[in-house]
Design a protein around this motif. Structure first.
Motif, mmCIF file in Angstrom:
data_model
loop_
_atom_site.group_PDB
_atom_site.id
_atom_site.type_symbol
_atom_site.label_atom_id
_atom_site.label_comp_id
_atom_site.label_asym_id
_atom_site.label_seq_id
_atom_site.Cartn_x
_atom_site.Cartn_y
_atom_site.Cartn_z
ATOM 1 N N HIS A 1 0.778 -1.085 0.017
ATOM 2 C CA HIS A 1 -0.035 -0.097 -0.060
ATOM 3 C C HIS A 1 0.851 1.162 0.084
ATOM 4 C CE1 HIS A 1 -2.764 3.279 1.951
ATOM 5 N NE2 HIS A 1 -3.583 2.685 1.359
ATOM 6 N N PHE A 2 0.406 2.424 -0.554
ATOM 7 C CA PHE A 2 1.171 3.515 -0.820
ATOM 8 C C PHE A 2 1.748 4.046 0.495
ATOM 9 C CE2 PHE A 2 -2.276 5.896 -0.283
ATOM 10 C CZ PHE A 2 -2.055 7.175 0.019
ATOM 11 N N VAL A 3 1.016 4.059 1.556
ATOM 12 C CA VAL A 3 1.503 4.335 3.047
ATOM 13 C C VAL A 3 2.166 3.506 3.504
ATOM 14 C CG1 VAL A 3 0.687 5.404 5.073
ATOM 15 C CG2 VAL A 3 -0.490 6.041 3.027
ATOM 16 N N HIS A 4 1.734 2.176 3.717
ATOM 17 C CA HIS A 4 2.352 1.243 4.541
ATOM 18 C C HIS A 4 3.538 0.611 4.143
ATOM 19 C CE1 HIS A 4 -1.563 0.282 6.939
ATOM 20 N NE2 HIS A 4 -1.369 1.633 6.990
ATOM 21 N N GLY A 5 3.918 0.797 2.729
ATOM 22 C CA GLY A 5 5.050 0.392 2.292
ATOM 23 C C GLY A 5 6.320 1.244 2.899
ATOM 24 N N PHE A 6 6.182 2.495 3.282
ATOM 25 C CA PHE A 6 7.028 3.265 4.036
ATOM 26 C C PHE A 6 7.001 2.993 5.447
ATOM 27 C CE2 PHE A 6 8.397 7.307 6.250
ATOM 28 C CZ PHE A 6 9.464 7.427 5.874
ATOM 29 N N LEU A 7 6.006 2.534 6.119
ATOM 30 C CA LEU A 7 5.658 2.511 7.648
ATOM 31 C C LEU A 7 6.415 1.219 8.014
ATOM 32 C CD1 LEU A 7 2.247 3.572 8.305
ATOM 33 C CD2 LEU A 7 4.306 5.023 8.501
ATOM 34 N N GLU A 8 6.565 0.294 7.135
ATOM 35 C CA GLU A 8 7.323 -0.971 7.470
ATOM 36 C C GLU A 8 8.642 -0.885 7.770
ATOM 37 O OE1 GLU A 8 6.525 -3.155 4.089
ATOM 38 O OE2 GLU A 8 4.278 -3.602 4.592
ATOM 39 N N GLN A 9 9.313 0.389 7.754
ATOM 40 C CA GLN A 9 10.797 0.471 7.837
ATOM 41 C C GLN A 9 10.766 1.349 9.058
ATOM 42 O OE1 GLN A 9 13.344 -1.412 7.048
ATOM 43 N NE2 GLN A 9 11.688 -2.957 5.883
ATOM 44 N N VAL A 10 9.760 1.809 9.766
ATOM 45 C CA VAL A 10 9.641 2.796 11.079
ATOM 46 C C VAL A 10 9.574 1.990 12.273
ATOM 47 C CG1 VAL A 10 8.425 4.803 11.865
ATOM 48 C CG2 VAL A 10 8.693 4.416 9.135
ATOM 49 N N GLU A 11 10.605 2.156 12.954
ATOM 50 C CA GLU A 11 10.564 2.021 14.282
ATOM 51 C C GLU A 11 9.452 2.533 15.313
ATOM 52 O OE1 GLU A 11 14.299 1.847 16.570
ATOM 53 O OE2 GLU A 11 15.068 0.380 15.318
ATOM 54 N N GLY A 12 8.863 2.105 16.157
ATOM 55 C CA GLY A 12 7.990 2.688 16.776
ATOM 56 C C GLY A 12 6.407 2.606 16.340
ATOM 57 N N ILE A 13 6.238 1.568 15.321
ATOM 58 C CA ILE A 13 4.900 1.269 14.717
ATOM 59 C C ILE A 13 4.643 -0.002 14.938
ATOM 60 C CG2 ILE A 13 3.583 1.000 12.833
ATOM 61 C CD1 ILE A 13 4.882 3.562 11.799
ATOM 62 N N ASP A 14 3.409 -0.535 15.654
ATOM 63 C CA ASP A 14 3.220 -2.048 15.864
ATOM 64 C C ASP A 14 2.170 -2.389 14.955
ATOM 65 O OD1 ASP A 14 2.338 -4.374 16.873
ATOM 66 O OD2 ASP A 14 1.274 -3.426 18.619
ATOM 67 N N PHE A 15 2.943 -3.286 14.079
ATOM 68 C CA PHE A 15 2.031 -3.835 12.982
ATOM 69 C C PHE A 15 1.223 -5.281 13.456
ATOM 70 C CE2 PHE A 15 4.168 -1.059 10.018
ATOM 71 C CZ PHE A 15 3.383 -0.973 8.920
ATOM 72 N N GLU A 16 1.745 -5.787 14.556
ATOM 73 C CA GLU A 16 1.277 -7.055 14.856
ATOM 74 C C GLU A 16 -0.165 -6.533 15.537
ATOM 75 O OE1 GLU A 16 2.896 -10.041 14.983
ATOM 76 O OE2 GLU A 16 4.169 -8.869 13.467
ATOM 77 N N HIS A 17 -0.702 -5.639 16.203
ATOM 78 C CA HIS A 17 -1.753 -5.221 16.770
ATOM 79 C C HIS A 17 -2.667 -4.307 15.852
ATOM 80 C CE1 HIS A 17 0.937 -7.174 19.690
ATOM 81 N NE2 HIS A 17 -0.366 -7.867 19.970
ATOM 82 N N LYS A 18 -2.936 -4.483 14.866
ATOM 83 C CA LYS A 18 -3.787 -3.487 14.018
ATOM 84 C C LYS A 18 -5.085 -3.216 14.350
ATOM 85 C CE LYS A 18 -1.470 -4.053 9.441
ATOM 86 N NZ LYS A 18 -1.632 -4.690 7.952
ATOM 87 N N VAL A 19 -5.740 -2.096 14.416
ATOM 88 C CA VAL A 19 -6.918 -1.963 14.800
ATOM 89 C C VAL A 19 -7.708 -1.376 13.717
ATOM 90 C CG1 VAL A 19 -6.353 -1.502 17.015
ATOM 91 C CG2 VAL A 19 -6.246 0.549 15.504
ATOM 92 N N LYS A 20 -8.994 -1.419 13.740
ATOM 93 C CA LYS A 20 -10.066 -0.737 12.668
ATOM 94 C C LYS A 20 -10.115 0.615 13.111
ATOM 95 C CE LYS A 20 -13.691 -3.182 11.033
ATOM 96 N NZ LYS A 20 -14.909 -3.413 10.676
ATOM 97 N N MET A 21 -9.919 1.369 11.830
ATOM 98 C CA MET A 21 -9.825 3.014 12.078
ATOM 99 C C MET A 21 -10.766 3.469 10.716
ATOM 100 S SD MET A 21 -7.136 5.733 13.020
ATOM 101 C CE MET A 21 -6.365 6.036 11.154
ATOM 102 N N GLY A 22 -11.601 4.603 10.863
ATOM 103 C CA GLY A 22 -11.981 5.146 9.900
ATOM 104 C C GLY A 22 -11.035 5.961 9.253
ATOM 105 N N ILE A 23 -10.622 5.980 7.844
ATOM 106 C CA ILE A 23 -9.767 7.032 7.408
ATOM 107 C C ILE A 23 -10.223 7.908 6.504
ATOM 108 C CG2 ILE A 23 -7.592 5.402 8.052
ATOM 109 C CD1 ILE A 23 -7.531 4.913 4.994
#
Length: 344
Positions: A70-92
């Motif tokens: 995804h155009f956002v998450h492709g960047f976020l995967e290389q950022v410390e401080g972000i938990d991808f293991e416990h995703k939450v549902k959010m209105g964007i």
């Protein structure tokens, strides 16, 4: 300004992933392999689309974002401080649609380079100008759940610092144009003018290559199409942020035009900027004709100087059919060539 072809053509960013790489027709597709096999498949898909863009006749080539889910998450995967293991549902995008998003749980820091492999692969395999896309800070903030900063502006500025680190490195990799994607600018218009453009400039600080921002009405998915249908006969969202961008240091602005309800005269608010005019509708499978594209360019020329007009796609093509996307690329280049004959 470097010499470039009149009506230099390019894509907004993403292209469909081949069926052997990932699920098709999805905005958040699952990969079909993993590890070294996945890395090779991503590189193969990138090479395929570089060739397709060149064959179509585009002037500026991108990587098609083949290595990013995804155009956002492709960047976020290389950022410390972000938990991808416990995703939450959010209105964007102001609750336009729900998404499962990662959570920001501690101070943000890059793990290392994010897109070095893709950028270097792209640079090594075309002699044309290359563009690389990154998500803008405001749009990132709108695509993660904050459990740490407690303040959207503070978090946006933290992301902007990380984006700036990667953007400077991409420039060193030989990227000619770095584009930040900010669809959130069309949703949170007052915030975009108040602090979104400031965060964007922070992300672009120190860059000497061409800088761009892409502001669209979203991919051709149902939630976005339904939202557009609710916006009435005139879409004036750009009116709120274009004056702030005109005063900014960003060089180019990418916007929707063809099949949109954006009043064309709003382009005149971008005086002094290159304008990437969307001449390809990514929410329709109908292939534009070169005549339609040249007509759209002619309409935009009433408000944009011809040496500043760059025909582009309205948005990314990630969820589209691959064959249709290929034909739309060819139409884009043919339409730009016809416009050169008409208006050159």
């Amino acid at each position: 300004m470097t010499t470039r072809p009149l009506f230099s053509s390019t894509i907004a960013g993403s292209l469909p992933k081949p069926a052997w790489l990932a699920e098709t027709h999805k905005l958040w597709p699952q990969w079909k392999s993993e590890g070294a096999e996945l890395a090779q498949a991503k590189a193969d898909a990138t090479l395929l689309w570089i060739k397709a863009q060149e064959d179509a006749g585009l002037d500026v080539i991108g990587d098609g974002e083949q290595s990013r889910q995804h155009f956002v998450h492709g960047f976020l995967e290389q950022v410390e401080g972000i938990d991808f293991e416990h995703k939450v549902k959010m209105g964007i995008r102001d609750n336009r649609y729900d998404a499962m998003v990662p959570q920001v749980v501690s101070a943000l820091r890059l793990k290392g380079r994010v897109h070095a492999a893709e950028a270097r692969l792209l640079r090594a395999h075309t002699t044309r100008k290359i563009k690389f896309t990154l998500p803008g800070p405001m749009t990132i903030v709108d695509t993660v759940a904050d459990q740490f900063y407690g303040d959207r502006v503070r978090m946006a500025m933290a992301f902007a610092e990380l984006l700036n680190q990667e953007a400077l490195a991409l420039q060193a990799d030989g990227v000619d144009i770095i584009q930040f994607d900010e669809p959130a600018f069309n949703v949170y218009m007052k915030d975009a003018a108040d602090w979104g453009v400031q965060a964007l400039e922070c992300a672009a600080r120190g860059l000497t290559c061409t800088t761009a921002v892409h502001i669209c009405y979203g991919y051709g998915i149902k939630a976005n199409v339904d939202w557009k249908a609710s916006l009435g006969e005139e879409w004036r969202q750009y009116e709120a942020v274009f004056p702030a961008l005109a005063k900014s240091s960003i060089d180019q602005v990418s916007l929707e035009c063809f099949h949109s309800h954006v009043p064309p005269h709003l382009m005149s608010l971008l005086e002094g900027k290159d304008v990437m005019v969307g001449v390809i509708d990514v929410a329709s499978d109908t292939i534009e004709t070169p005549e339609q594209i040249a007509d759209t360019i002619g309409l935009a020329l009433q408000h944009v100087p011809r040496d500043r007009l760059l025909p582009c796609t309205n948005c990314g093509m990630a969820p589209m059919d691959r064959e249709i996307a290929s034909k739309k690329l060819q139409a884009l280049a043919e339409g730009a060539a016809l416009a050169r004959k008409r208006y050159g």
